[in-house]
Design a protein around this motif. Structure first.
Motif, PDB file in Angstrom:
ATOM      1  N   GLU A 123      44.629  20.588  31.639  1.00  0.00           N
ATOM      2  CA  GLU A 123      43.181  20.605  31.386  1.00  0.00           C
ATOM      3  C   GLU A 123      42.595  21.998  31.529  1.00  0.00           C
ATOM      4  N   SER A 124      43.246  22.862  32.310  1.00  0.00           N
ATOM      5  CA  SER A 124      42.706  24.206  32.535  1.00  0.00           C
ATOM      6  C   SER A 124      43.281  25.261  31.574  1.00  0.00           C
ATOM      7  N   THR A 125      44.260  24.911  30.744  1.00  0.00           N
ATOM      8  CA  THR A 125      44.830  25.865  29.785  1.00  0.00           C
ATOM      9  C   THR A 125      43.725  26.311  28.826  1.00  0.00           C
ATOM     10  N   ILE A 163      45.028  34.461  22.879  1.00  0.00           N
ATOM     11  CA  ILE A 163      45.895  34.695  24.034  1.00  0.00           C
ATOM     12  C   ILE A 163      45.858  33.443  24.900  1.00  0.00           C
ATOM     13  N   LYS A 164      47.008  32.808  25.036  1.00  0.00           N
ATOM     14  CA  LYS A 164      47.095  31.561  25.796  1.00  0.00           C
ATOM     15  C   LYS A 164      47.330  31.866  27.280  1.00  0.00           C
ATOM     16  N   THR A 165      46.481  31.276  28.135  1.00  0.00           N
ATOM     17  CA  THR A 165      46.586  31.458  29.580  1.00  0.00           C
ATOM     18  C   THR A 165      46.544  30.094  30.268  1.00  0.00           C
ATOM     19  N   ASP A 166      46.975  30.071  31.521  1.00  0.00           N
ATOM     20  CA  ASP A 166      46.961  28.818  32.284  1.00  0.00           C
ATOM     21  C   ASP A 166      45.553  28.400  32.679  1.00  0.00           C
ATOM     22  N   ALA A 167      44.681  29.372  32.930  1.00  0.00           N
ATOM     23  CA  ALA A 167      43.303  29.082  33.350  1.00  0.00           C
ATOM     24  C   ALA A 167      42.462  30.343  33.206  1.00  0.00           C
ATOM     25  N   VAL A 168      41.151  30.148  33.123  1.00  0.00           N
ATOM     26  CA  VAL A 168      40.184  31.243  33.088  1.00  0.00           C
ATOM     27  C   VAL A 168      39.237  31.027  34.257  1.00  0.00           C
ATOM     28  N   PHE A 169      38.911  32.115  34.956  1.00  0.00           N
ATOM     29  CA  PHE A 169      38.058  31.973  36.131  1.00  0.00           C
ATOM     30  C   PHE A 169      36.691  32.608  35.958  1.00  0.00           C
ATOM     31  N   GLU A 170      36.562  33.891  36.239  1.00  0.00           N
ATOM     32  CA  GLU A 170      35.255  34.525  36.276  1.00  0.00           C
ATOM     33  C   GLU A 170      35.351  35.953  35.780  1.00  0.00           C
ATOM     34  N   VAL A 171      34.185  36.571  35.639  1.00  0.00           N
ATOM     35  CA  VAL A 171      34.117  37.985  35.295  1.00  0.00           C
ATOM     36  C   VAL A 171      33.975  38.763  36.601  1.00  0.00           C
ATOM     37  N   ILE A 172      34.821  39.784  36.742  1.00  0.00           N
ATOM     38  CA  ILE A 172      34.719  40.669  37.902  1.00  0.00           C
ATOM     39  C   ILE A 172      34.264  42.043  37.418  1.00  0.00           C
ATOM     40  N   HIS A 173      33.610  42.769  38.314  1.00  0.00           N
ATOM     41  CA  HIS A 173      33.096  44.097  38.000  1.00  0.00           C
ATOM     42  C   HIS A 173      33.929  45.117  38.770  1.00  0.00           C
ATOM     43  N   VAL A 174      34.496  46.078  38.052  1.00  0.00           N
ATOM     44  CA  VAL A 174      35.420  47.032  38.650  1.00  0.00           C
ATOM     45  C   VAL A 174      34.929  48.452  38.400  1.00  0.00           C
ATOM     46  N   ARG A 175      34.875  49.241  39.461  1.00  0.00           N
ATOM     47  CA  ARG A 175      34.584  50.666  39.322  1.00  0.00           C
ATOM     48  C   ARG A 175      35.888  51.378  38.958  1.00  0.00           C
ATOM     49  N   PRO A 176      35.818  52.391  38.096  1.00  0.00           N
ATOM     50  CA  PRO A 176      37.047  53.082  37.683  1.00  0.00           C
ATOM     51  C   PRO A 176      37.901  53.559  38.862  1.00  0.00           C
ATOM     52  N   GLY A 177      37.297  53.994  39.949  1.00  0.00           N
ATOM     53  CA  GLY A 177      38.043  54.475  41.103  1.00  0.00           C
ATOM     54  C   GLY A 177      38.783  53.392  41.867  1.00  0.00           C
ATOM     55  N   GLU A 178      38.466  52.130  41.594  1.00  0.00           N
ATOM     56  CA  GLU A 178      39.131  51.018  42.275  1.00  0.00           C
ATOM     57  C   GLU A 178      40.468  50.649  41.632  1.00  0.00           C
ATOM     58  N   VAL A 179      40.692  51.105  40.411  1.00  0.00           N
ATOM     59  CA  VAL A 179      41.923  50.757  39.693  1.00  0.00           C
ATOM     60  C   VAL A 179      43.061  51.621  40.215  1.00  0.00           C
ATOM     61  N   GLU A 180      44.127  50.953  40.652  1.00  0.00           N
ATOM     62  CA  GLU A 180      45.312  51.648  41.144  1.00  0.00           C
ATOM     63  C   GLU A 180      46.440  51.469  40.129  1.00  0.00           C
ATOM     64  N   ALA A 181      47.335  52.430  40.104  1.00  0.00           N
ATOM     65  CA  ALA A 181      48.504  52.324  39.230  1.00  0.00           C
ATOM     66  C   ALA A 181      49.397  51.198  39.739  1.00  0.00           C
TER      67      ALA A 181
END
Length: 154
Positions: free
Chosen positions: A80-82, A100-118
Motif C-alpha cells: 500500500e505504501s509503494t 522511479i519506484k520506491t517502497d514509500a514516500v515520507f516528507e520534504v526535508i530542508h537541507v543547508r549545503p554545508g550539512e551535506v557530507e560526502a
C-alpha cells in the motif's frame, strides 16, 4: 500528492524523502513532478534489469527505474505504501520524465549545503556514483540521490 512545493529560503535545498526497506533516500524536490500510486508496467524485452519497462502516466509513456534493483536489493511485492515518483532528468542533451519506484514516500526535508557530507568510501552498500552525499536528519541518515546518474548504463 502532486506538485510538491519548494522552501522559500533560497539557502536551503529541499529533498523528498523516500524509503527502500529501512533506508532513507532524498530526491531533489526541484526534480520531482509528482508522486503516484504505481501504475501497471509493460515489460520491455532486453531492457536493463533496473529499468525493466514502461509506465503510462496520464497518456505519457515513461521509463520505469526500479531503485531496489538499481541498488542490488532483493525485490519485493508492491504494498500500500509503494509509490512512483515522476522525476525530471537530463541525459544526452535531453530533458524528460522517468518513473522511479520506491517502497514509500515520507516528507520534504530542508537541507543547508554545508550539512551535506560526502559518502564514506567504505561501509556503504550503494554505488557512490548514484549518490550526491548524505545528511543527518532527526537522528537518521538520508542518502541523497543523483537522479541523472541512476540512468547511467540505461
Amino acid at each position: 500528492m502532486s506538485q510538491i512545493a519548494e522552501s522559500a529560503d533560497p539557502s536551503l535545498q529541499d529533498y523528498l524523502t523516500v524509503a527502500l526497506g529501512e533506508d532513507l533516500f532524498g530526491i531533489k524536490v526541484a526534480l520531482v513532478h509528482e508522486v503516484l500510486d504505481p501504475p501497471a508496467m509493460t515489460r520491455v524485452p532486453n531492457a536493463p534489469a533496473f529499468a525493466p519497462g514502461l509506465v503510462n502516466v496520464r497518456g505519457n509513456v515513461l521509463p520505469l527505474i526500479d531503485l531496489r534493483n538499481r541498488f542490488g536489493m532483493e525485490p519485493t511485492e508492491d504494498t500500500e505504501s509503494t509509490r512512483l515518483i515522476v522525476s525530471e532528468v537530463a541525459a544526452a542533451g535531453e530533458t524528460f520524465h522517468v518513473g522511479i519506484k520506491t517502497d514509500a514516500v515520507f516528507e520534504v526535508i530542508h537541507v543547508r549545503p554545508g550539512e551535506v557530507e560526502a559518502m564514506p568510501e567504505y561501509g556503504t552498500r550503494w554505488p557512490s556514483r548514484y549518490l550526491d552525499g548524505v545528511v543527518r536528519q532527526d537522528g537518521r541518515f538520508v542518502v541523497l540521490l543523483d537522479v541523472e546518474q541512476l540512468l547511467e548504463d540505461a
